[in-house]
Design a protein around this motif. Structure first.
Motif, mmCIF file in Angstrom:
data_model
loop_
_atom_site.group_PDB
_atom_site.id
_atom_site.type_symbol
_atom_site.label_atom_id
_atom_site.label_comp_id
_atom_site.label_asym_id
_atom_site.label_seq_id
_atom_site.Cartn_x
_atom_site.Cartn_y
_atom_site.Cartn_z
ATOM 1 N N PRO A 33 0.777 -1.250 0.000
ATOM 2 C CA PRO A 33 0.000 0.000 0.000
ATOM 3 C C PRO A 33 0.806 1.296 0.000
ATOM 4 C CG PRO A 33 -0.288 -1.199 2.077
ATOM 5 C CD PRO A 33 0.478 -2.092 1.174
ATOM 6 N N ILE A 34 1.981 1.319 0.630
ATOM 7 C CA ILE A 34 2.725 2.595 0.693
ATOM 8 C C ILE A 34 3.263 2.980 -0.695
ATOM 9 C CG2 ILE A 34 4.728 3.787 1.719
ATOM 10 C CD1 ILE A 34 4.108 2.223 4.331
ATOM 11 N N PRO A 35 3.986 2.075 -1.392
ATOM 12 C CA PRO A 35 4.402 2.439 -2.760
ATOM 13 C C PRO A 35 3.196 2.668 -3.682
ATOM 14 C CG PRO A 35 5.676 0.572 -1.974
ATOM 15 C CD PRO A 35 4.568 0.779 -0.990
ATOM 16 N N LEU A 36 2.105 1.968 -3.417
ATOM 17 C CA LEU A 36 0.907 2.157 -4.240
ATOM 18 C C LEU A 36 0.354 3.578 -4.073
ATOM 19 C CD1 LEU A 36 -0.912 0.529 -6.146
ATOM 20 C CD2 LEU A 36 -2.358 -0.001 -4.182
ATOM 21 N N ALA A 37 0.339 4.051 -2.848
ATOM 22 C CA ALA A 37 -0.112 5.427 -2.595
ATOM 23 C C ALA A 37 0.808 6.401 -3.320
ATOM 24 C CB ALA A 37 -0.122 5.708 -1.094
ATOM 25 N N ALA A 38 2.111 6.092 -3.327
ATOM 26 C CA ALA A 38 3.079 6.946 -4.036
ATOM 27 C C ALA A 38 2.798 6.908 -5.540
ATOM 28 C CB ALA A 38 4.509 6.478 -3.746
ATOM 29 N N ALA A 39 2.417 5.725 -6.057
ATOM 30 C CA ALA A 39 2.137 5.591 -7.501
ATOM 31 C C ALA A 39 0.893 6.389 -7.876
ATOM 32 C CB ALA A 39 1.969 4.119 -7.866
ATOM 33 N N VAL A 40 -0.109 6.382 -6.996
ATOM 34 C CA VAL A 40 -1.332 7.160 -7.253
ATOM 35 C C VAL A 40 -0.986 8.648 -7.262
ATOM 36 C CG1 VAL A 40 -3.588 7.804 -6.308
ATOM 37 C CG2 VAL A 40 -2.883 5.401 -6.327
ATOM 38 N N TRP A 41 -0.192 9.067 -6.291
ATOM 39 C CA TRP A 41 0.222 10.475 -6.210
ATOM 40 C C TRP A 41 1.012 10.863 -7.466
ATOM 41 C CZ3 TRP A 41 4.806 13.127 -6.373
ATOM 42 C CH2 TRP A 41 4.758 14.481 -5.998
ATOM 43 N N ALA A 42 1.969 9.968 -7.884
ATOM 44 C CA ALA A 42 2.806 10.257 -9.058
ATOM 45 C C ALA A 42 1.939 10.378 -10.314
ATOM 46 C CB ALA A 42 3.856 9.156 -9.233
ATOM 47 N N ALA A 43 0.902 9.537 -10.405
ATOM 48 C CA ALA A 43 0.020 9.584 -11.581
ATOM 49 C C ALA A 43 -0.778 10.887 -11.593
ATOM 50 C CB ALA A 43 -0.911 8.373 -11.573
ATOM 51 N N GLN A 44 -1.211 11.293 -10.408
ATOM 52 C CA GLN A 44 -2.008 12.532 -10.324
ATOM 53 C C GLN A 44 -1.174 13.766 -10.654
ATOM 54 O OE1 GLN A 44 -3.356 12.033 -6.309
ATOM 55 N NE2 GLN A 44 -5.374 11.272 -6.926
ATOM 56 N N HIS A 45 0.135 13.680 -10.377
ATOM 57 C CA HIS A 45 0.995 14.852 -10.567
ATOM 58 C C HIS A 45 1.953 14.692 -11.747
ATOM 59 C CE1 HIS A 45 -0.458 15.222 -6.411
ATOM 60 N NE2 HIS A 45 -0.342 16.529 -6.608
ATOM 61 N N VAL A 100 11.012 1.476 1.741
ATOM 62 C CA VAL A 100 11.594 2.785 1.413
ATOM 63 C C VAL A 100 12.141 2.744 -0.016
ATOM 64 C CG1 VAL A 100 13.339 4.486 2.070
ATOM 65 C CG2 VAL A 100 12.227 3.095 3.832
ATOM 66 N N TRP A 101 12.906 1.695 -0.288
ATOM 67 C CA TRP A 101 13.519 1.536 -1.615
ATOM 68 C C TRP A 101 12.446 1.495 -2.697
ATOM 69 C CZ3 TRP A 101 16.930 0.953 -5.421
ATOM 70 C CH2 TRP A 101 16.736 -0.043 -6.385
ATOM 71 N N ARG A 102 11.402 0.719 -2.471
ATOM 72 C CA ARG A 102 10.375 0.570 -3.491
ATOM 73 C C ARG A 102 9.605 1.878 -3.699
ATOM 74 N NH1 ARG A 102 5.980 -4.293 -4.112
ATOM 75 N NH2 ARG A 102 7.781 -5.648 -3.931
ATOM 76 N N THR A 103 9.374 2.628 -2.615
ATOM 77 C CA THR A 103 8.650 3.897 -2.736
ATOM 78 C C THR A 103 9.475 4.905 -3.541
ATOM 79 O OG1 THR A 103 7.616 3.423 -0.614
ATOM 80 C CG2 THR A 103 7.446 5.686 -1.398
ATOM 81 N N VAL A 104 10.776 4.949 -3.270
ATOM 82 C CA VAL A 104 11.660 5.849 -4.026
ATOM 83 C C VAL A 104 11.631 5.466 -5.508
ATOM 84 C CG1 VAL A 104 14.095 6.499 -4.391
ATOM 85 C CG2 VAL A 104 13.165 6.394 -2.065
ATOM 86 N N LEU A 105 11.665 4.169 -5.747
ATOM 87 C CA LEU A 105 11.648 3.652 -7.123
ATOM 88 C C LEU A 105 10.362 4.038 -7.859
ATOM 89 C CD1 LEU A 105 13.747 1.895 -8.483
ATOM 90 C CD2 LEU A 105 12.392 -0.108 -7.842
ATOM 91 N N VAL A 106 9.246 3.968 -7.151
ATOM 92 C CA VAL A 106 7.961 4.355 -7.741
ATOM 93 C C VAL A 106 8.023 5.820 -8.154
ATOM 94 C CG1 VAL A 106 5.556 4.864 -7.158
ATOM 95 C CG2 VAL A 106 6.513 2.644 -6.587
ATOM 96 N N LEU A 107 8.572 6.656 -7.278
ATOM 97 C CA LEU A 107 8.602 8.091 -7.561
ATOM 98 C C LEU A 107 9.577 8.420 -8.693
ATOM 99 C CD1 LEU A 107 8.353 9.447 -3.909
ATOM 100 C CD2 LEU A 107 6.552 9.365 -5.646
#
Ligand SMILES: [Zn+2]
Length: 293
Positions: free
Chosen positions: A69-81, A152-159
């Motif tokens: 869920p944490i990287p997923l939330a980052a992916a949703v944010w990245a898509a929106q922005h 942390v690593w995966r969230t950075v990667l998503v962004l």
């Protein structure tokens, strides 16, 4: 996009979970019918598998409550922005998703190397490698700490990549299925595995990564595609499965690999890569350039 994200977690639970459980059961059956390596663990195969699954319970919780869920939330944010590399490319969404999945697999090639090279990460990844036999249940034998550190690593990667939420979930399912496949003890017909290995990481290939010989462990880092190991000359397919001893040389005693001791292993002093008698397992590179039986 909020609507899409609303559907993605249920998609993981109601599609991903049955797919992963089904793959696990099919591989369990295949490896029982056509085993690749002979077991060395004195526990019955069933008890070993149950032990691995019970050990994996905290990791499953981390996976479901943080690593997805944490990287997923980052992916949703990245898509929106429109944030991240993939949003800069004028490609069809299906192509962008596929590229995201390929990029993620490549990034995980490097993460896997980091889990062996970084003393902190190795403390946790070591637990995965201490399995004295390798089969589909080894794919679940991860310390919750390793998964937590990879959030942390995966969230950075998503962004950085800007991978979309749906592609991220598809990646997660393929990634987990690939892990189950290449950890399984399924003896694929050699000719078929040789062809498959041109593209994917296969059981014989990953078996070499779980060898107690350090030079062999330090190879075959890939998860889904074998391409990255070929690209970086880290592929090793010259060892026969019969010749491999699975595990970590300093942790050969089954009584030290019980559930509680495995949970605490990352917090104990780590032993050097040598057998209890001080010997360092070695093997000269073999004159083979293909997977062998
Ligand atoms: Zn490894």
């Amino acid at each position: 996009m909020m609507d899409l994200s609303f559907f993605i977690i249920p998609a993981l639970d109601f599609v991903g979970t049955p797919v992963l459980a089904g793959t696990f059961l099919v591989l369990l059956w295949l490896q029982a019918r056509h085993p690749l390596r002979h077991p060395s663990f004195s526990l019955s195969p069933l008890r070993r598998i149950v032990r691995n699954l019970v050990f994996a319970a905290p990791a499953f919780v981390v996976l479901r409550l943080a690593l997805v869920p944490i990287p997923l939330a980052a992916a949703v944010w990245a898509a929106q922005h429109d944030f991240g590399l993939l949003h800069r490319l004028p490609l069809h969404p299906v192509l962008t998703g596929a590229l995201g999945i390929i990029l993620f697999d490549y990034a995980y090639y490097w993460w896997h190397i980091a889990t062996h090279r970084s003393p902190l990460l190795w403390r946790f990844h070591n637990v995965h490698h201490t399995d004295l036999d390798m089969d589909v249940s080894t794919a679940t034998r991860f310390h919750a700490g390793e998964l937590l550190l990879s959030v942390v690593w995966r969230t950075v990667l998503v962004l950085l990549t800007g991978i979309g939420p749906l592609a991220l979930i598809v990646f997660e399912i393929i990634f987990e299925c690939a892990g189950q496949f290449h950890h399984s003890n399924w003896r694929l017909p050699l000719g078929i595995e040789r062809v498959l290995q041109k593209l994917f990481v296969t059981p014989r290939m990953h078996g070499i990564h779980h060898s107690i010989v350090l030079r062999e462990t330090n190879s075959n880092w890939g998860t889904i595609f074998s391409l990255w190991d070929r690209l970086h000359h880290s592929q090793r397919i010259d060892v026969s499965q019969d010749a491999i001893t699975i595990g970590v040389p300093a942790y050969r005693d089954e009584t030290e690999l019980t559930l509680g001791k495995l949970l605490l292993l990352p917090f104990r002093k780590q032993r050097p890569w040598q057998l209890p008698n001080g010997e360092v397992p070695e093997r000269e590179p073999q004159p083979m350039n293909e997977l062998s039986a």
